[in-house]
Design a protein around this motif. Structure first.
Motif, PDB file in Angstrom:
ATOM      1  N   GLU A   1       0.827  -1.211   0.000  1.00 28.01           N
ATOM      2  CA  GLU A   1       0.000   0.000   0.000  1.00 28.01           C
ATOM      3  C   GLU A   1       0.862   1.261   0.000  1.00 28.01           C
ATOM      4  O   GLU A   1       0.595   2.205  -0.750  1.00 28.01           O
ATOM      5  CB  GLU A   1      -0.917  -0.013   1.227  1.00 28.01           C
ATOM      6  N   ARG A   2       1.902   1.268   0.841  1.00 28.23           N
ATOM      7  CA  ARG A   2       2.759   2.452   0.914  1.00 28.23           C
ATOM      8  C   ARG A   2       3.558   2.637  -0.373  1.00 28.23           C
ATOM      9  O   ARG A   2       3.766   3.766  -0.831  1.00 28.23           O
ATOM     10  CB  ARG A   2       3.682   2.353   2.127  1.00 28.23           C
TER      11      ARG A   2
ATOM     12  N   ASP B   1       2.670   1.627  -3.453  1.00 26.04           N
ATOM     13  CA  ASP B   1       1.762   2.095  -4.506  1.00 26.04           C
ATOM     14  C   ASP B   1       1.441   3.576  -4.334  1.00 26.04           C
ATOM     15  O   ASP B   1       1.411   4.333  -5.314  1.00 26.04           O
ATOM     16  CB  ASP B   1       0.472   1.276  -4.504  1.00 26.04           C
ATOM     17  N   ARG B   2       1.209   3.982  -3.101  1.00 28.88           N
ATOM     18  CA  ARG B   2       0.896   5.387  -2.860  1.00 28.88           C
ATOM     19  C   ARG B   2       2.075   6.284  -3.245  1.00 28.88           C
ATOM     20  O   ARG B   2       1.897   7.340  -3.860  1.00 28.88           O
ATOM     21  CB  ARG B   2       0.537   5.591  -1.383  1.00 28.88           C
ATOM     22  N   ALA B   3       3.281   5.836  -2.916  1.00 27.34           N
ATOM     23  CA  ALA B   3       4.468   6.619  -3.258  1.00 27.34           C
ATOM     24  C   ALA B   3       4.673   6.684  -4.768  1.00 27.34           C
ATOM     25  O   ALA B   3       5.021   7.740  -5.315  1.00 27.34           O
ATOM     26  CB  ALA B   3       5.700   6.013  -2.587  1.00 27.34           C
TER      27      ALA B   3
ATOM     28  N   VAL C   1       2.427   6.561  -7.077  1.00 24.18           N
ATOM     29  CA  VAL C   1       1.439   7.487  -7.630  1.00 24.18           C
ATOM     30  C   VAL C   1       1.865   8.935  -7.369  1.00 24.18           C
ATOM     31  O   VAL C   1       1.825   9.787  -8.262  1.00 24.18           O
ATOM     32  CB  VAL C   1       0.042   7.207  -7.038  1.00 24.18           C
ATOM     33  N   GLU C   2       2.282   9.222  -6.147  1.00 23.11           N
ATOM     34  CA  GLU C   2       2.665  10.584  -5.785  1.00 23.11           C
ATOM     35  C   GLU C   2       3.829  11.089  -6.634  1.00 23.11           C
ATOM     36  O   GLU C   2       3.906  12.277  -6.971  1.00 23.11           O
ATOM     37  CB  GLU C   2       3.035  10.649  -4.303  1.00 23.11           C
TER      38      GLU C   2
ATOM     39  N   CYS D   1      11.872   9.011  -4.618  1.00 25.96           N
ATOM     40  CA  CYS D   1      10.685   8.288  -4.155  1.00 25.96           C
ATOM     41  C   CYS D   1      11.073   7.255  -3.106  1.00 25.96           C
ATOM     42  O   CYS D   1      10.411   7.119  -2.061  1.00 25.96           O
ATOM     43  CB  CYS D   1      10.000   7.618  -5.346  1.00 25.96           C
TER      44      CYS D   1
END
Length: 231
Positions: A116-117, A119-121, A123-124, A149
Motif C-alpha cells: 500500500e505504501r 503504490d501510494r508513493a 502514484v505521488e 521516491c
C-alpha cells in the motif's frame, strides 16, 4: 529537525599525511530547507556526509535532533535519507517497485502495508506507469525521481541531497526540486551549485576552504559567495 555542529573537524588520508577537509565548523541548522554552497573541493559534501553520519569527525560533534552521529548512527539512519547526484549509485533493485519497497524492509510492516505504501508513493511521484520496469532501463531523470521516491517512502525527518539535480534535464530538475522543497515534506539539507535553487531555500551556508564562512538568508550568503569568485 535541528542539526547542531560544534567544533567539527574532518580529515582524510593523503599519502603519509592527514588532509583537513573541514575545520572548526560550528553552527546550528534549524530551517526547513538549507542550501550548502561553495566551490568544488570546499568541503560542502564532507559537511553533508558528516551530518548524515557517513564521515566520522576527527574532532568535534554533530547532533541531529539530539542524536550523536557517531554513537547513535543506527538510530540516525532511520531518520535521515540520502539523495546523491548519480542515482545509479543508489537505485539497486531489479524493478522500480522493488527498489521503493526495499526502503521499508525490516520495519515490521506486513506485505499488505508495504504494498500500500509503495503504490501510494509511486502514484505521488508519477512513477506508477514504470512500476514493473527494470531500473536499468530508466533514463537518468527517471532514476533520480525513483531514488527520491525510495528515500521519501521511508518518511525520514531529514533528507540530505548532494547535487541531486546536476545530471538532469530541465523537466526532471524541476520535478525533483519541487519534491525536495515541498513545504509539507521533510527538512532538507541541499548541497548545490545551482544558485537559483539555493535561493528557494529558507537558509544557506557558505563553505570555503573547509570552513563555514557565512550563514543566513540565501540572498546574503549567495552575494558573499559571488564576492569570493574571481572576476
Amino acid at each position: 529537525m535541528t542539526v547542531q555542529i560544534s567544533g567539527l573537524r574532518v580529515e582524510a588520508e593523503d599519502g603519509e599525511r592527514r588532509a583537513v577537509l573541514l575545520d572548526e565548523v560550528t553552527c546550528t541548522l534549524s530551517a526547513h530547507t538549507t542550501a550548502v554552497i561553495g566551490e568544488n573541493g570546499s568541503g560542502k559534501s564532507t559537511l553533508a556526509r558528516a551530518v548524515g553520519g557517513l564521515n566520522r569527525p576527527a574532532a568535534g560533534t554533530v547532533h541531529v535532533s539530539g542524536l550523536d552521529t557517531v554513537r547513535q548512527a543506527r538510530q540516525l539512519r532511520r531518520r535521515v535519507g540520502f539523495l546523491f547526484a548519480n542515482p545509479a549509485a543508489q537505485v539497486i533493485m531489479p524493478t522500480v517497485r522493488e527498489d521503493v519497497a526495499l526502503t521499508l524492509r525490516g520495519r515490521g510492516l506486513s506485505r499488505g502495508e508495504v504494498a500500500e505504501r509503495v503504490d501510494r508513493a509511486l502514484v505521488e511521484h508519477e512513477l506508477m506507469d514504470l512500476a514493473d520496469r527494470p531500473c536499468l532501463s530508466l533514463s537518468s531523470g527517471q532514476q533520480q525521481r525513483l531514488a527520491l521516491c525510495a528515500v521519501l517512502v521511508g518518511e525520514p525527518d531529514l533528507v540530505i541531497a548532494d547535487e541531486p539535480t546536476s545530471l538532469l534535464d530541465a523537466r526532471h530538475r524541476r520535478a525533483v526540486a519541487r519534491r525536495l522543497l515541498d513545504a509539507d515534506g521533510p527538512d532538507v539539507l541541499l548541497v548545490t551549485h545551482d544558485l537559483e535553487l539555493a535561493r528557494r531555500c529558507e537558509e544557506a551556508v557558505l563553505i570555503d576552504g573547509g570552513r563555514l564562512v557565512r550563514q543566513g538568508p540565501p540572498a546574503d550568503v549567495i552575494a558573499a559567495y559571488e564576492e569570493l569568485l574571481p572576476a
